[in-house]
Motif scaffolding. Structure first.
Motif, PDB file in Angstrom:
ATOM      1  N   GLU A  54       0.832  -1.203   0.000  1.00  0.00           N
ATOM      2  CA  GLU A  54       0.000   0.000   0.000  1.00  0.00           C
ATOM      3  C   GLU A  54       0.867   1.253   0.000  1.00  0.00           C
ATOM      4  OE1 GLU A  54      -2.606  -0.273   3.324  1.00  0.00           O
ATOM      5  OE2 GLU A  54      -3.808  -1.913   2.472  1.00  0.00           O
ATOM      6  N   LEU A  55       1.931   1.250   0.785  1.00  0.00           N
ATOM      7  CA  LEU A  55       2.853   2.379   0.800  1.00  0.00           C
ATOM      8  C   LEU A  55       3.498   2.574  -0.570  1.00  0.00           C
ATOM      9  CD1 LEU A  55       4.572   1.640   4.233  1.00  0.00           C
ATOM     10  CD2 LEU A  55       3.057   3.565   3.744  1.00  0.00           C
ATOM     11  N   LYS A  56       3.836   1.457  -1.224  1.00  0.00           N
ATOM     12  CA  LYS A  56       4.463   1.517  -2.546  1.00  0.00           C
ATOM     13  C   LYS A  56       3.533   2.168  -3.553  1.00  0.00           C
ATOM     14  CE  LYS A  56       7.871   0.267  -5.313  1.00  0.00           C
ATOM     15  NZ  LYS A  56       9.264   0.687  -5.081  1.00  0.00           N
ATOM     16  N   LEU A  57       2.261   1.770  -3.539  1.00  0.00           N
ATOM     17  CA  LEU A  57       1.294   2.315  -4.486  1.00  0.00           C
ATOM     18  C   LEU A  57       1.077   3.813  -4.260  1.00  0.00           C
ATOM     19  CD1 LEU A  57      -1.372  -0.536  -4.590  1.00  0.00           C
ATOM     20  CD2 LEU A  57       0.303   0.034  -6.346  1.00  0.00           C
ATOM     21  N   ARG A  58       1.135   4.244  -3.005  1.00  0.00           N
ATOM     22  CA  ARG A  58       0.926   5.664  -2.707  1.00  0.00           C
ATOM     23  C   ARG A  58       2.168   6.500  -2.999  1.00  0.00           C
ATOM     24  NH1 ARG A  58      -1.803   4.105   2.267  1.00  0.00           N
ATOM     25  NH2 ARG A  58       0.045   4.748   3.418  1.00  0.00           N
ATOM     26  N   GLY A  59       3.283   5.845  -3.238  1.00  0.00           N
ATOM     27  CA  GLY A  59       4.513   6.579  -3.494  1.00  0.00           C
ATOM     28  C   GLY A  59       5.262   6.976  -2.236  1.00  0.00           C
ATOM     29  N   ASP A  60       4.875   6.409  -1.069  1.00  0.00           N
ATOM     30  CA  ASP A  60       5.588   6.711   0.161  1.00  0.00           C
ATOM     31  C   ASP A  60       6.967   6.037   0.151  1.00  0.00           C
ATOM     32  OD1 ASP A  60       3.302   7.983   0.850  1.00  0.00           O
ATOM     33  OD2 ASP A  60       2.686   6.588   2.412  1.00  0.00           O
ATOM     34  N   LEU A  61       7.872   6.590   0.927  1.00  0.00           N
ATOM     35  CA  LEU A  61       9.222   6.044   1.031  1.00  0.00           C
ATOM     36  C   LEU A  61       9.355   5.246   2.325  1.00  0.00           C
ATOM     37  CD1 LEU A  61      11.144   9.256  -0.035  1.00  0.00           C
ATOM     38  CD2 LEU A  61      10.621   7.285  -1.456  1.00  0.00           C
ATOM     39  N   VAL A  62      10.103   4.168   2.285  1.00  0.00           N
ATOM     40  CA  VAL A  62      10.390   3.369   3.475  1.00  0.00           C
ATOM     41  C   VAL A  62      11.902   3.367   3.676  1.00  0.00           C
ATOM     42  CG1 VAL A  62      10.252   1.107   4.555  1.00  0.00           C
ATOM     43  CG2 VAL A  62       8.335   1.950   3.188  1.00  0.00           C
ATOM     44  N   ALA A  63      12.335   3.902   4.819  1.00  0.00           N
ATOM     45  CA  ALA A  63      13.771   4.042   5.071  1.00  0.00           C
ATOM     46  C   ALA A  63      14.347   2.825   5.790  1.00  0.00           C
ATOM     47  CB  ALA A  63      14.028   5.305   5.888  1.00  0.00           C
ATOM     48  N   VAL A  64      13.641   2.342   6.822  1.00  0.00           N
ATOM     49  CA  VAL A  64      14.170   1.248   7.649  1.00  0.00           C
ATOM     50  C   VAL A  64      13.046   0.265   7.943  1.00  0.00           C
ATOM     51  CG1 VAL A  64      15.229   0.621   9.853  1.00  0.00           C
ATOM     52  CG2 VAL A  64      15.916   2.743   8.710  1.00  0.00           C
ATOM     53  N   ILE A  65      13.362  -1.035   7.901  1.00  0.00           N
ATOM     54  CA  ILE A  65      12.429  -2.098   8.270  1.00  0.00           C
ATOM     55  C   ILE A  65      13.071  -2.930   9.374  1.00  0.00           C
ATOM     56  CG2 ILE A  65      11.141  -4.113   7.484  1.00  0.00           C
ATOM     57  CD1 ILE A  65      11.282  -2.978   4.649  1.00  0.00           C
ATOM     58  N   LEU A  66      12.374  -3.052  10.511  1.00  0.00           N
ATOM     59  CA  LEU A  66      12.844  -3.879  11.627  1.00  0.00           C
ATOM     60  C   LEU A  66      11.895  -5.062  11.761  1.00  0.00           C
ATOM     61  CD1 LEU A  66      12.991  -0.597  12.649  1.00  0.00           C
ATOM     62  CD2 LEU A  66      14.430  -1.702  14.375  1.00  0.00           C
ATOM     63  N   ALA A  67      12.406  -6.289  11.676  1.00  0.00           N
ATOM     64  CA  ALA A  67      11.560  -7.487  11.701  1.00  0.00           C
ATOM     65  C   ALA A  67      12.066  -8.468  12.739  1.00  0.00           C
ATOM     66  CB  ALA A  67      11.526  -8.140  10.325  1.00  0.00           C
ATOM     67  N   ASP A  68      11.138  -9.027  13.519  1.00  0.00           N
ATOM     68  CA  ASP A  68      11.480 -10.063  14.483  1.00  0.00           C
ATOM     69  C   ASP A  68      11.766 -11.369  13.737  1.00  0.00           C
ATOM     70  OD1 ASP A  68      11.740 -11.117  17.169  1.00  0.00           O
ATOM     71  OD2 ASP A  68       9.897 -12.224  16.725  1.00  0.00           O
ATOM     72  N   TYR A  69      12.750 -12.119  14.217  1.00  0.00           N
ATOM     73  CA  TYR A  69      13.101 -13.366  13.538  1.00  0.00           C
ATOM     74  C   TYR A  69      12.059 -14.446  13.762  1.00  0.00           C
ATOM     75  CZ  TYR A  69      15.370 -17.794  12.498  1.00  0.00           C
ATOM     76  OH  TYR A  69      15.631 -19.044  12.014  1.00  0.00           O
ATOM     77  N   ARG A  70      11.665 -14.687  15.023  1.00  0.00           N
ATOM     78  CA  ARG A  70      10.754 -15.793  15.343  1.00  0.00           C
ATOM     79  C   ARG A  70       9.302 -15.336  15.206  1.00  0.00           C
ATOM     80  NH1 ARG A  70      12.626 -20.400  17.804  1.00  0.00           N
ATOM     81  NH2 ARG A  70      14.856 -20.434  18.323  1.00  0.00           N
ATOM     82  N   MET A  71       8.737 -15.510  14.005  1.00  0.00           N
ATOM     83  CA  MET A  71       7.318 -15.242  13.774  1.00  0.00           C
ATOM     84  C   MET A  71       6.700 -16.465  13.105  1.00  0.00           C
ATOM     85  SD  MET A  71       7.030 -11.266  12.484  1.00  0.00           S
ATOM     86  CE  MET A  71       8.024 -11.517  10.996  1.00  0.00           C
ATOM     87  N   PRO A  72       5.458 -16.845  13.457  1.00  0.00           N
ATOM     88  CA  PRO A  72       4.820 -18.006  12.817  1.00  0.00           C
ATOM     89  C   PRO A  72       4.458 -17.699  11.370  1.00  0.00           C
ATOM     90  CG  PRO A  72       3.267 -16.883  14.264  1.00  0.00           C
ATOM     91  CD  PRO A  72       4.595 -16.229  14.484  1.00  0.00           C
ATOM     92  N   GLN A  73       4.207 -18.747  10.587  1.00  0.00           N
ATOM     93  CA  GLN A  73       3.854 -18.670   9.168  1.00  0.00           C
ATOM     94  C   GLN A  73       4.987 -18.096   8.301  1.00  0.00           C
ATOM     95  OE1 GLN A  73       1.015 -17.384  11.304  1.00  0.00           O
ATOM     96  NE2 GLN A  73       0.613 -19.582  11.348  1.00  0.00           N
ATOM     97  N   MET A  74       5.562 -16.977   8.722  1.00  0.00           N
ATOM     98  CA  MET A  74       6.627 -16.335   7.941  1.00  0.00           C
ATOM     99  C   MET A  74       7.622 -15.729   8.920  1.00  0.00           C
ATOM    100  SD  MET A  74       6.326 -13.131   5.255  1.00  0.00           S
ATOM    101  CE  MET A  74       5.112 -13.971   4.252  1.00  0.00           C
ATOM    102  N   ASN A  75       8.827 -16.294   8.994  1.00  0.00           N
ATOM    103  CA  ASN A  75       9.790 -15.737   9.933  1.00  0.00           C
ATOM    104  C   ASN A  75      10.387 -14.442   9.396  1.00  0.00           C
ATOM    105  OD1 ASN A  75      12.116 -16.273   8.299  1.00  0.00           O
ATOM    106  ND2 ASN A  75      12.200 -18.377   9.052  1.00  0.00           N
ATOM    107  N   GLY A  76      11.196 -13.797  10.207  1.00  0.00           N
ATOM    108  CA  GLY A  76      11.713 -12.486   9.841  1.00  0.00           C
ATOM    109  C   GLY A  76      12.568 -12.488   8.596  1.00  0.00           C
ATOM    110  N   ILE A  77      13.344 -13.545   8.398  1.00  0.00           N
ATOM    111  CA  ILE A  77      14.204 -13.608   7.213  1.00  0.00           C
ATOM    112  C   ILE A  77      13.355 -13.772   5.956  1.00  0.00           C
ATOM    113  CG2 ILE A  77      16.024 -14.923   6.058  1.00  0.00           C
ATOM    114  CD1 ILE A  77      17.117 -15.633   8.822  1.00  0.00           C
TER     115      ILE A  77
END
Length: 558
Positions: A54-77
């Motif tokens: 959604e951010l991409k479609l609006r043209g917003d910029l994303v500078a930093v993404i912080l993701a937890d490693y241990r997540m169900p269904q889809m881990n951080g990596i």
């Protein structure tokens, strides 16, 4: 830290499936960066990817993404690997427990990880903020390129993509073009859930994807007015070229409730001119787009409504009202109407040209396509001012410009100042007595067959770009049966309606038609659509102003 004005739409995104941890990360980030960046948090990899799209479609910029490693269904990596496809320039941080350190180290190679942080990171002043500060500084130093609000994804050799780009450019709507074959174009298609089968894809400022949009929908979604504010006006101006804009300025400035209706984009043929050098008051010349933009803003300042992408299909008389009907069946009415419909470029009849229109063969699109012609050979067909102006403009970047002229010389149809400029341009050549016999190519223009008018000899040349300026035809067919026209379709007015001193048939008033008045009282014509008009920008603007003066005279006597 960057100033808020520079990063108003820039995001720092954090994702963690533990709500408590997610809130804690967002809280610490807002405390330090909330004034300059938007902090967006998600509690699953799937929801974070949806937010990124959604951010991409609006043209917003994303500078930093912080993701937890241990997540169900889809881990951080796994999440960061997919996030990399959406925002490849964003800096990536993995939040890990001490036991997962080896996984974080491995991720440096998998997703080009910028940093990993061990939980907990208290105090953030020592363990979190210095890391994020460094990442933001690195991001600001990179080529993250803020994107204009409207984005267009399409194929280079696509008639529909070319038409959309020209529509936006002529209506002064900023946009950025992406080829569907390039990485960023593919990312935008994926973010919109589209493949490359139906193009162009237009992404509006609010992030709405439009697939193969028609002009009315596109106009409405990018902020152009398409719906009239009222049902009845003092004056309806049909056509947004110099004559129509001149009429709108003078009509609105003199107190008439005025609406201008344009089927495509204001400016007409003049709006597509790369440079007008003989218009009074502009000794250094002015582009058609600049002149159009100023006139449009001037008309709006005085209160004229300007409707875009509205096709007029009929004109009816209902007592004192003149009713203007649109292609969608709706209508508006007014005391008076000024017809300033202008003309359209005549189509080249040579075999192959119709199939390749928009795919290497263009009519009046020199401004829109000029950037793609850099360093290439360009052919221009025509010998009047519009062709000469296009030649001078394209010659700035093209390897060569070849002007194909049917006549024996340019002097019969082109202004002297343009002829001089062309003669002095080293990469412009003129081939008089030459016409296009045929155009060849499968998906885009590849070759042209040229014929010498005098000898009949033909020649096959390689060509990818051809711009055609071979005269114009009036846009008046919709007036058939209502307004009198000459054999070429140009509108008759004033003295041309009374060659024998008698008014036209069905003329019911005691006076003869005013100078720019048609055979329908209260309906006037101005500009290139009028029979025997001068076909110059200055005269068209003057006729628009004169038509308004005659409208006042008509209203006073009605």
């Amino acid at each position: 830290m960057a100033q808020a004005a520079d990063t108003a739409r820039t995001v720092i995104l954090t994702v963690d499936d533990d709500p408590g941890v997610s809130r804690a990360v967002a809280r610490d980030l807002r405390r330090r960066y909330g004034e300059s960046y938007r902090i967006v948090r998600a509690e699953s990899g799937e929801s974070a990817l949806e937010a990124l799209r959604e951010l991409k479609l609006r043209g917003d910029l994303v500078a930093v993404i912080l993701a937890d490693y241990r997540m169900p269904q889809m881990n951080g990596i796994e999440f960061l690997e997919q996030a990399l496809d959406v925002y490849p320039g964003a800096r990536r941080v993995l939040l890990t427990a001490y036991a997962d350190t080896n996984a974080a180290i491995d991720a440096i190679n998998v997703v080009d990880l910028d940093h990993y942080l061990l939980k907990p990171w208290d105090p953030p002043e020592e363990k979190l903020y210095p890391v994020v500060d460094d990442l933001l500084e690195a991001w600001r130093s990179s080529d993250f390129r803020p994107v204009p609000a409207t984005k267009v994804v399409g194929h280079r050799w696509s008639a529909r993509s070319s038409a959309v780009r020209e529509f936006l450019a002529r209506n002064q709507v900023p946009y950025r073009w992406y080829s569907a074959d390039e990485p960023e174009g593919r990312r935008l298609l994926a973010a919109a859930g589209q493949d490359a089968q139906r193009l162009p894809l237009v992404i509006t400022p609010d992030g709405t994807p439009l697939v193969e949009p028609e002009a009315p929908e596109l106009a409405a979604r990018v902020g152009l007015a398409t719906t009239p504010e009222a049902d009845f006006y003092d004056l309806v101006v049909i056509g947004g070229g110099p004559a129509g804009l001149g009429a709108a300025v003078y009509g609105a400035s003199e107190g008439l409730r005025t609406v201008l209706v344009e089927r495509s984009a204001t400016g007409g043929q003049a709006g597509q001119s790369s440079r007008i050098e003989n218009y009074l008051g502009f000794p250094d010349g002015v582009s058609g787009a600049q002149l159009t933009d100023r006139a449009r803003r001037q008309a709006s300042k005085f209160g004229a409504e300007i409707l875009t992408a509205r096709q007029v299909t009929g004109l009816e008389i209902n007592g004192a009202a003149r009713v203007v009907r649109f292609s969608d069946g709706s209508a508006i009415a007014a005391h008076s109407v000024i017809l300033a419909t202008g003309v359209s470029y005549r189509q080249l009849r040579a075999p192959g040209t119709s199939d390749l229109t928009g795919c290497g063969v263009f009519y009046g699109s020199a401004l829109t396509e000029a950037a793609s012609c850099q360093g290439q050979d360009v052919y221009i067909v025509g010998g009047a001012n519009s062709a000469g102006q296009a030649a001078m403009y394209l010659a700035r970047g093209a390897k060569s410009v070849i002007l194909l002229v049917r006549g024996a010389s340019l002097s019969a149809s082109m202004s002297y100042y343009l002829i001089q400029q062309i003669e002095e341009s080293p990469n412009i050549s003129v081939r008089c007595g030459t016409v296009v016999e045929a155009a060849h190519g499968s998906e885009h223009l590849e070759q042209l067959t040229l014929r010498d008018v005098e000898s009949g000899r033909t020649e096959l040349v390689d060509a990818q770009w051809m711009f055609v300026f071979i005269g114009a035809a009036p846009l008046t067919d919709w007036l058939d049966g209502a307004v009198l026209r000459d054999e070429h379709g140009f509108i008759l007015a004033g003295p041309d309606l009374t060659p024998d001193g008698r008014p036209p048939a069905d003329w019911e008033l005691d006076r003869p038609p005013y100078h720019l008045e048609t055979n329908i009282p209260g309906v006037f014509v101005a500009g290139d659509a009028r029979a025997e008009s001068a076909k110059r920008v200055a005269s068209a603007v003057g006729e628009g102003a004169m038509a308004v003066m005659l409208v006042h005279r008509y209203l006073e006597q009605s």
